[in-house]
Design an enzyme around this catalytic site. Structure first.
Site, mmCIF file in Angstrom:
data_model
loop_
_atom_site.group_PDB
_atom_site.id
_atom_site.type_symbol
_atom_site.label_atom_id
_atom_site.label_comp_id
_atom_site.label_asym_id
_atom_site.label_seq_id
_atom_site.Cartn_x
_atom_site.Cartn_y
_atom_site.Cartn_z
ATOM 1 N N GLY A 183 0.768 -1.239 0.000
ATOM 2 C CA GLY A 183 0.000 0.000 0.000
ATOM 3 C C GLY A 183 0.794 1.280 0.000
ATOM 4 O O GLY A 183 0.231 2.366 0.111
ATOM 5 N N GLU A 230 3.909 -6.554 1.510
ATOM 6 C CA GLU A 230 3.545 -6.889 0.125
ATOM 7 C C GLU A 230 3.501 -5.674 -0.789
ATOM 8 O O GLU A 230 2.438 -5.309 -1.307
ATOM 9 C CB GLU A 230 2.165 -7.559 0.128
ATOM 10 C CG GLU A 230 2.130 -8.837 0.922
ATOM 11 C CD GLU A 230 0.719 -9.389 1.083
ATOM 12 O OE1 GLU A 230 0.590 -10.618 1.193
ATOM 13 O OE2 GLU A 230 -0.253 -8.606 1.100
ATOM 14 N N PRO A 231 4.630 -5.021 -1.021
ATOM 15 C CA PRO A 231 4.607 -3.868 -1.911
ATOM 16 C C PRO A 231 4.408 -4.270 -3.372
ATOM 17 O O PRO A 231 5.028 -5.225 -3.849
ATOM 18 C CB PRO A 231 5.992 -3.252 -1.712
ATOM 19 C CG PRO A 231 6.852 -4.374 -1.236
ATOM 20 C CD PRO A 231 5.970 -5.323 -0.495
ATOM 21 N N GLY A 232 3.542 -3.582 -4.047
ATOM 22 C CA GLY A 232 3.338 -3.835 -5.478
ATOM 23 C C GLY A 232 3.642 -2.570 -6.264
ATOM 24 O O GLY A 232 4.665 -2.435 -6.932
ATOM 25 N N ARG A 233 2.740 -1.581 -6.087
ATOM 26 C CA ARG A 233 2.862 -0.317 -6.815
ATOM 27 C C ARG A 233 4.233 0.312 -6.644
ATOM 28 O O ARG A 233 4.840 0.794 -7.607
ATOM 29 C CB ARG A 233 1.791 0.654 -6.281
ATOM 30 C CG ARG A 233 1.672 1.949 -7.058
ATOM 31 C CD ARG A 233 0.815 2.974 -6.286
ATOM 32 N NE ARG A 233 -0.429 2.426 -5.817
ATOM 33 C CZ ARG A 233 -1.562 2.416 -6.503
ATOM 34 N NH1 ARG A 233 -1.599 2.949 -7.705
ATOM 35 N NH2 ARG A 233 -2.657 1.888 -5.993
ATOM 36 N N ARG A 264 -6.809 3.696 -15.368
ATOM 37 C CA ARG A 264 -6.827 4.301 -14.034
ATOM 38 C C ARG A 264 -7.463 5.689 -13.974
ATOM 39 O O ARG A 264 -8.036 6.059 -12.966
ATOM 40 C CB ARG A 264 -5.418 4.307 -13.438
ATOM 41 C CG ARG A 264 -4.887 2.884 -13.216
ATOM 42 C CD ARG A 264 -3.622 2.814 -12.382
ATOM 43 N NE ARG A 264 -3.861 3.130 -11.003
ATOM 44 C CZ ARG A 264 -3.599 4.284 -10.438
ATOM 45 N NH1 ARG A 264 -3.026 5.248 -11.150
ATOM 46 N NH2 ARG A 264 -3.867 4.507 -9.174
ATOM 47 N N CYS A 291 -14.007 3.666 -28.402
ATOM 48 C CA CYS A 291 -15.315 4.224 -28.699
ATOM 49 C C CYS A 291 -16.059 4.448 -27.384
ATOM 50 O O CYS A 291 -16.971 3.696 -27.034
ATOM 51 C CB CYS A 291 -16.061 3.236 -29.602
ATOM 52 S SG CYS A 291 -17.475 3.992 -30.349
ATOM 53 N N GLU A 292 -15.608 5.455 -26.644
ATOM 54 C CA GLU A 292 -16.070 5.658 -25.269
ATOM 55 C C GLU A 292 -15.662 7.073 -24.857
ATOM 56 O O GLU A 292 -14.467 7.364 -24.820
ATOM 57 C CB GLU A 292 -15.343 4.610 -24.397
ATOM 58 C CG GLU A 292 -15.755 4.513 -22.982
ATOM 59 C CD GLU A 292 -16.915 3.533 -22.781
ATOM 60 O OE1 GLU A 292 -17.122 2.629 -23.615
ATOM 61 O OE2 GLU A 292 -17.612 3.718 -21.787
ATOM 62 N N TYR A 349 -0.334 -1.436 -12.203
ATOM 63 C CA TYR A 349 -1.778 -1.420 -12.470
ATOM 64 C C TYR A 349 -2.136 -0.762 -13.805
ATOM 65 O O TYR A 349 -3.184 -0.132 -13.925
ATOM 66 C CB TYR A 349 -2.521 -0.748 -11.292
ATOM 67 C CG TYR A 349 -2.236 -1.407 -9.970
ATOM 68 C CD1 TYR A 349 -2.636 -2.719 -9.732
ATOM 69 C CD2 TYR A 349 -1.531 -0.746 -8.957
ATOM 70 C CE1 TYR A 349 -2.344 -3.352 -8.525
ATOM 71 C CE2 TYR A 349 -1.237 -1.372 -7.751
ATOM 72 C CZ TYR A 349 -1.647 -2.671 -7.548
ATOM 73 O OH TYR A 349 -1.370 -3.294 -6.363
HETATM 74 C C1 LIG Z 1 -3.570 -8.086 -0.121
HETATM 75 C C2 LIG Z 1 -2.812 -7.074 -0.884
HETATM 76 N N1 LIG Z 1 -1.471 -7.059 -0.764
HETATM 77 C C3 LIG Z 1 -0.724 -6.181 -1.458
HETATM 78 C C4 LIG Z 1 -1.308 -5.259 -2.314
HETATM 79 C C5 LIG Z 1 -0.404 -4.355 -3.060
HETATM 80 O O1 LIG Z 1 -0.630 -3.044 -2.745
HETATM 81 P P1 LIG Z 1 0.285 -1.897 -3.358
HETATM 82 O O2 LIG Z 1 0.375 -2.131 -4.806
HETATM 83 O O3 LIG Z 1 -0.477 -0.663 -3.019
HETATM 84 O O4 LIG Z 1 1.586 -1.952 -2.669
HETATM 85 C C6 LIG Z 1 -2.687 -5.226 -2.448
HETATM 86 C C7 LIG Z 1 -3.354 -4.220 -3.279
HETATM 87 O O5 LIG Z 1 -3.855 -3.223 -2.777
HETATM 88 C C8 LIG Z 1 -3.459 -6.169 -1.720
HETATM 89 O O6 LIG Z 1 -4.781 -6.210 -1.845
HETATM 90 N N1 LIG Z 2 -5.740 -1.226 -9.091
HETATM 91 C C1 LIG Z 2 -5.589 -0.235 -8.075
HETATM 92 C C2 LIG Z 2 -4.922 -0.763 -6.870
HETATM 93 C C3 LIG Z 2 -5.573 -1.996 -6.368
HETATM 94 C C4 LIG Z 2 -4.720 -2.604 -5.369
HETATM 95 C C5 LIG Z 2 -4.988 -4.063 -5.210
HETATM 96 N N2 LIG Z 2 -5.774 -4.377 -4.051
HETATM 97 C C6 LIG Z 2 -4.889 0.978 -8.621
HETATM 98 O O1 LIG Z 2 -4.623 1.041 -9.757
HETATM 99 O O2 LIG Z 2 -4.589 1.905 -7.932
#
Ligand SMILES: Cc1ncc(COP(=O)(O)O)c(C=O)c1O
Ligand SMILES: N[C@@H](CCCC[NH3+])C(=O)O
Length: 432
Positions: free
Chosen positions: A249, A291-294, A331, A362-363, A391
Site C-alpha cells: 500500500g 507486500e509492496p506492489g505499486r 486508471r 469508442c467511449e 496497475y
Molecule cells: C492483499 C494485498 N497485498 C498487497 C497489495 C499491493 O498493494 P500496493 O500495490 O499498493 O503496494 C494489495 C493491493 O492493494 C493487496 O490487496
Molecule cells: N488497481 C488499483 C490498486 C488496487 C490494489 C490491489 N488491491 C490501482 O490502480 O490503484
C-alpha cells in the site's frame, strides 16, 4: 523535474528513460509501448530487503505483489532480489511457476478462490494460503485432505483502520469484501475453527489497509492491532502465531505534489511498534512479511504513445488523441488518477499548452488525463505518461479488440522486449 531519477532529457531534447531515447524506442518497438527501467525496480526491491536487515534483524521478507504487474521477467527479478511473491489467481500462480519462481515463497490471496484454483495451488506447492472467509477455509481443508496435503494458512483480517486513499482501493475498514472483521469477533471465531481442521496449519495473520497511502501512522496502528490480536490468541487459545503479514500500500509519485515517504521509514517505525507489542503480550517477535506492489514497479514505468488527431474546441478544451488509452491505462477512467504527461519529442521545451489526452476507444470517458500541461504538441509527437509501471499493463483489456502493447525493459542504454505486443491473431485466438 521529473517524478523519477531514471528519466532525463538528451541533446535532441527527447525524453530518455534508463539511458534510452524514448522517441527512438517508439520508432523501434512501435506505440503504445510500456517501458520499464530495470535499475529502478531492482533498487526499490533492495531498499525493502535492506530495511528488514537494518531495522528488524532480517527477520522478514518483502513479497512482490504481482497484481501490480505480473509477467515472467518480473517474477524472475523478484526472485533474484530475494523477494517472495503475492499472487491472487490461478493465472498469477501459473506465471510464477512458468518463471521458475520458488513456489514456497508465494502467498495466495483472493476473496473467492475457486476449488480449481485451490487444487492447482496445492499441487503447485504454493507456500501460504491467505484465507479470506469461512467457506474458503472449509473448501481448502477438504481439498487438501483429498490431496493428502496440509495447507499452511494465514487469515486476512480487517483491522478497522481507515487509510486515507481512494474509496475503491481502501480495504482495511469493516465494510470491505476482503477478510474477517476483528470487532465483530468474526476473526477470532475463524481462528478457533482453523484449529479444529486437520488439513490446515494456521501460521500467519494478514492485513492490508489499502493502496497509494502516504502516511505511515495507519500502518503502525494496523500492526499494533494485529499484535494485540496475536496476544489475545496466545492468552485465550494458547496458540502462538509466528508470522505477521502487514500487506502493501505504499504510495508513489505520479505528479510533483505527491510526497511518498522513503520506504525504509516504514520498517523503522513498524518494527519498533511490533517489538513493543510482542514484549507487552509476552509473545515471540514475529517474522514479518510486507507486500509492496505499486512502489516496486510504478515509478519505474512509462507509457509511450504517438499523437494522432488534435481537436481544438474553442473556449472549451483541446483534445489530443493518442493510439492507446483506457485499454492500456484504465486508471483515469476508474479513479480519476493524476498522471504527469510529457511531450517526449520536445521534453526540453516548457509545458505551455493545456490539453486533454484522449484514448482511441469508442467511449467518451476514454481519457488518459484532462487539462494537463505539455510542451506544444503536433501530430506524430511521442507523448509519455509517467509512473505507469503498476496497475496499467495488469489492468489492460482488449476493449474494441485493441491488442495489448509490448513491454520493453531498459537498462543503462540497452532495451529488450519482456512481453511481446499482442497481434490481431492473438485477439481471435480463442474465437470458434
Ligand atoms: C492483499 C494485498 N497485498 C498487497 C497489495 C499491493 O498493494 P500496493 O500495490 O499498493 O503496494 C494489495 C493491493 O492493494 C493487496 O490487496
Ligand atoms: N488497481 C488499483 C490498486 C488496487 C490494489 C490491489 N488491491 C490501482 O490502480 O490503484
Amino acid at each position: 523535474m521529473f517524478v523519477n531519477d531514471c528519466l532525463n532529457i538528451n541533446e535532441k531534447g527527447h525524453l530518455t528513460i534508463g539511458g534510452c531515447d524514448t522517441v527512438e524506442l517508439a520508432k523501434e518497438y512501435g506505440t503504445p509501448l510500456y517501458v520499464l527501467d530495470e535499475n529502478t525496480i531492482r533498487t526499490t526491491c533492495r531498499s525493502y530487503v535492506e530495511s528488514f536487515k537494518k531495522f528488524y534483524n532480517g527477520n522478514g521478507m518483502p513479497l512482490y505483489a504481482s497484481k501490480a504487474l505480473s509477467c515472467k521477467e518480473l517474477c524472475r527479478i523478484a526472485n533474484e532480489e530475494h523477494l517472495g511473491l503475492d499472487v491472487v489467481s490461478g493465472g498469477e500462480i501459473y506465471t510464477a511457476q512458468q518463471a521458475g519462481f520458488p513456489m514456497e515463497k508465494t502467498h495466495f490471496h483472493g476473496n473467492n478462490k475457486t476449488a480449481a484454483e485451490i487444487e492447482f495451488a496445492l499441487n503447485a506447492g504454493v507456500g501460504t494460503f491467505v484465507v479470506d472467509n469461512l467457506y474458503e477455509l472449509e473448501l481448502l481443508n477438504e481439498i487438501a485432505g483429498k490431496l493428502v496435503k496440509k495447507a499452511k494458512i494465514s487469515f486476512r483480517i480487517k483491522p478497522g483502520v481507515d487509510a486515507h486513499t481512494h474509496n475503491f482501493i481502501r480495504t482495511g475498514q469493516i465494510d470491505s469484501k476482503f477478510g474477517f472483521a476483528l470487532e465483530t469477533g468474526e476473526a477470532f471465531e475463524a481462528v478457533k475453527k482453523a484449529l479444529e481442521y486437520e488439513n490446515v496449519n494456521l501460521a500467519e495473520l494478514h492485513c492490508h489497509i489499502g493502496s497509494q497511502i502516504f502516511d505511515i501512522d495507519p500502518f503502525v496502528t494496523a500492526a499494533e492491532i494485529m499484535m494485540d490480536f496475536i496476544g489475545k490468541i496466545k492468552d485465550e487459545l494458547g496458540v502462538t502465531i509466528s508470522n505477521l503479514n502487514l500487506g502493501g500500500g505504499f504510495g508513489i509519485m505520479y505528479v510533483n505534489s505527491d510526497e511518498p515517504v522513503p520506504y525504509e521509514n516504514y520498517m523503522e517505525k513498524v518494527s519498533v511498534a511490533v517489538k513493543a507489542k510482542a514484549a507487552e503480550h509476552n509473545v515471540p517477535v514475529p517474522y514479518i512479511f510486507i507486500e509492496p506492489g505499486r512502489s516496486i514497479v510504478g515509478e519505474a514505468g512509462i507509457t509511450l504513445y504517438t499523437v494522432g488527431g488534435i481537436k481544438e474546441i474553442p473556449n472549451i478544451r483541446t483534445y489530443v488523441s493518442v493510439d492507446g488509452g483506457m485499454t492500456d491505462n484504465i486508471r483515469y477512467a476508474l479513479y480519476q488518477s493524476d498522471y504527469t504527461v510529457v511531450n517526449a519529442s520536445h521534453a526540453d521545451k516548457e509545458a505551455t499548452q493545456t490539453v486533454t489526452v484522449a484514448g482511441k476507444c469508442c467511449e467518451s470517458g476514454d481519457l488518459v488525463q484532462e487539462h494537463t500541461q505539455v510542451a506544444p504538441v503536433t501530430v506524430g509527437d511521442t507523448l509519455a505518461v509517467l509512473s505507469t509501471g503498476a496497475y496499467n499493463y495488469s489492468m489492460a483489456s482488449n476493449y474494441n479488440r485493441i491488442p495489448r502493447p509490448a513491454i520493453v525493459m531498459v537498462n543503462n542504454g540497452k532495451s529488450r522486449v519482456i512481453v511481446k505486443r499482442e497481434s490481431y491473431e492473438d485477439i481471435v485466438r480463442n474465437d470458434i
